[in-house]
Design an enzyme around this catalytic site. Structure first.
Site, PDB file in Angstrom:
ATOM      1  N   LYS A  36       0.849  -1.201   0.000  1.00 65.92           N
ATOM      2  CA  LYS A  36       0.000   0.000   0.000  1.00 65.92           C
ATOM      3  C   LYS A  36       0.883   1.249   0.000  1.00 65.92           C
ATOM      4  O   LYS A  36       0.684   2.182  -0.776  1.00 65.92           O
ATOM      5  CB  LYS A  36      -0.879  -0.018   1.251  1.00 65.92           C
ATOM      6  CG  LYS A  36      -1.788   1.183   1.388  1.00 65.92           C
ATOM      7  CD  LYS A  36      -2.321   1.382   2.795  1.00 65.92           C
ATOM      8  CE  LYS A  36      -2.898   0.150   3.444  1.00 65.92           C
ATOM      9  NZ  LYS A  36      -3.763   0.464   4.604  1.00 65.92           N
TER      10      LYS A  36
ATOM     11  N   LYS B 238       3.571  -2.446  11.135  1.00 68.00           N
ATOM     12  CA  LYS B 238       2.290  -2.366  11.845  1.00 68.00           C
ATOM     13  C   LYS B 238       2.524  -2.797  13.281  1.00 68.00           C
ATOM     14  O   LYS B 238       3.447  -3.572  13.553  1.00 68.00           O
ATOM     15  CB  LYS B 238       1.269  -3.309  11.203  1.00 68.00           C
ATOM     16  CG  LYS B 238      -0.164  -2.918  11.464  1.00 68.00           C
ATOM     17  CD  LYS B 238      -0.638  -1.884  10.463  1.00 68.00           C
ATOM     18  CE  LYS B 238      -2.024  -1.374  10.753  1.00 68.00           C
ATOM     19  NZ  LYS B 238      -2.535  -0.581   9.615  1.00 68.00           N
TER      20      LYS B 238
ATOM     21  N   ASP C 108      -4.791   3.298  14.097  1.00 66.95           N
ATOM     22  CA  ASP C 108      -5.567   2.282  13.385  1.00 66.95           C
ATOM     23  C   ASP C 108      -6.776   2.029  14.301  1.00 66.95           C
ATOM     24  O   ASP C 108      -7.094   2.885  15.144  1.00 66.95           O
ATOM     25  CB  ASP C 108      -4.728   1.009  13.141  1.00 66.95           C
ATOM     26  CG  ASP C 108      -5.333   0.077  12.086  1.00 66.95           C
ATOM     27  OD1 ASP C 108      -5.111   0.309  10.889  1.00 66.95           O
ATOM     28  OD2 ASP C 108      -6.045  -0.880  12.448  1.00 66.95           O
TER      29      ASP C 108
END
Ligand code: GLU
Length: 449
Positions: free
Chosen positions: A117, A129, A169
């Site tokens: 991405k 992440k 997130d």
């Protein structure tokens, strides 16, 4: 579903064998590999340099203990993660998720997806992440703060503006990022704005960052429609979720003339034929930390709230899954096909199951995957990093214009790549191939590292 190229089969088998108990990670790798047969044919140099084996192995995986004290004075314990997946294109970049479902496999799937991405955005950012299996639901502000401080006490050793730049997130928004940044600053004695993105306006944040994932999702859909000579005007939209992505997708869709008639949370969904009232939704979800059912109760009249069933039963032209992974399955996809939905664009990360994708495609629905559609959030994080590096701050209009340009660029690049690799109009293959080849070429240039 396309079969795996025989050259990729042993690589995928090794992923399963070496990463047991991580179904979401396996799913994400398989989904990318299924697009890569034309890449394997065109780039034997990738296989010779074991690029695929290296792409599926994170550069570094951190798992750590996060102890904290609750309001009753009891000691509580969670598990923290940060997976630094790939730093070929820039510092690791990707959000932190605080949710009870978080485990290593989920963070690895998210970090893997993030790598491609981020490549698609064209910005100099690698992929990573992190998060924790902490449940923010029902916690007081003070508990959230103590948890964030404990989490950052360990994470601070592993991040930095040139190393790894976390953001938000699910379960991590402005409030959490404030506590995280405050603790990082205290531990390091540095005002290092570029170490986190999604910061508040007034302490290093960028305008439009909050809205960016949702806005970018709708900009992407607008590009898809424009290609077919259409606009969002008059379109009926369903957006699952009611968090950061869904909210601003609703706002932008309304600005562009569509009506978003349904949204949801883990307790069910609401249908408001006049269009979801965003101000009320934000007031309930953010300020009062309530449920979408409160929305139906307060609006009354024809607004319906539904506990059983699925939001995908609501007829629409465009469906935007904006909640979480694997929320749109075969059954939901079949309902969308039956109701004549034209476009499904993923605002959340991997919200559609592989079977769901197959049903949508067989039913002639135009399907666009998360790594292209929702890249506006992380792209605007990269714009925040640019502003921090130059100690500047841009206007809302300028930043939104940059975001719209970036989304247009991603859309066109995905379709151009699909064309160049003999899979025209295939957004899934185009996104996977464009992301993978960009990272792979840079990895070749950097040697065996
Ligand atoms: N969590 C967001 C994503 O899935 C944003 C990450 C970031 O801004 O670094 O892309």
């Amino acid at each position: 579903m396309p079969a795996l190229d025989p050259a990729l089969e042993p690589v995928f088998d090794a992923v399963i064998a070496r990463n047991p108990g991580e179904p979401e990670f396996h799913q994400a790798v398989k989904e990318v590999f299924e697009s890569l047969a034309p890449v394997v044919r065109k780039h034997p140099e990738y296989m010779n340099a074991a690029i695929m084996e290296r792409l599926v192995e994170p550069e570094r995986q951190l798992i750590f203990r996060v102890p904290w004290v609750d309001d009753a004075g009891d000691v509580r314990l969670n598990r923290g993660f940060r997976v630094q997946f790939n730093s070929t294109l820039g510092p690791y970049k990707g959000g932190l998720r605080f949710h009870p479902s978080v485990n290593l496999g989920i963070i690895k799937f998210l970090g893997f997806e993030q790598t491609f991405k981020n490549a698609l955005t064209g910005m100099p950012i690698g992929g990573g992440k992190g998060g924790a299996d902490f449940d923010p639901k029902g916690k007081s502000d003070a508990e959230i703060m103590r948890f964030c401080q404990s989490y950052m006490t360990e994470l601070s050793r592993h991040i930095g503006e040139y190393t790894d730049v976390p953001a938000g997130d699910i379960g991590v928004g402005g409030r959490e990022l404030g506590y995280l940044f405050g603790q990082y600053k205290r531990l390091t004695n540095r005002y290092e704005s570029g170490v986190l993105t999604g910061k508040g306006i007034g302490w290093g944040g960028s305008l439009v960052r909050t809205e960016a994932t949702g806005y970018g999702t709708v900009f992407f859909v607008d590009e898809m429609l424009q290609r077919h000579g259409e606009t969002l005007e008059g379109k009926r939209v369903v957006a699952s979720g009611s968090g950061n992505v869904a909210r601003y997708a609703i706002e932008k869709a309304h600005q562009l003339g569509a009506t978003v008639v349904a949204c949801s949370d883990s307790g069910g969904y609401v249908v408001d034929e006049r269009g979801i009232d965003l101000e009320l939704l934000i007031d309930i979800k953010e300020r009062r930390r309530g449920r979408v059912f409160d929305y139906a109760d307060e609006k009354g009249g024809s607004v319906r709230h539904i506990t059983g069933g699925q939001i995908w039963d609501v007829p629409c032209d465009i469906a935007l899954p904006c909640a979480t992974q694997n929320e749109l399955d075969e059954r939901g996809a079949a309902a969308l096909v039956t109701n004549g939905t034209r476009i499904v664009a993923e605002g959340a990360n991997m919200p559609t199951t592989p079977d769901g994708v197959a049903v949508l495609r067989a039913g002639g629905v135009l399907f666009a995957p998360a790594k292209a559609v929702n890249a506006g959030g992380v792209a605007t994080s990269a714009l925040e990093m640019q502003q921090n590096a130059s100690r500047d701050s841009w206007s809302f209009e300028h930043t939104e214009e940059r975001l719209a340009d970036i989304m247009r660029g991603i859309h066109d690049r995905v379709l151009d790549t699909a064309d160049a690799y003999g899979v025209p109009d295939d957004y899934v293959a185009g996104a996977n191939i464009a992301g993978v080849t960009q990272v792979a070429d840079a990895m070749l240039a950097l040697g065996v590292i």
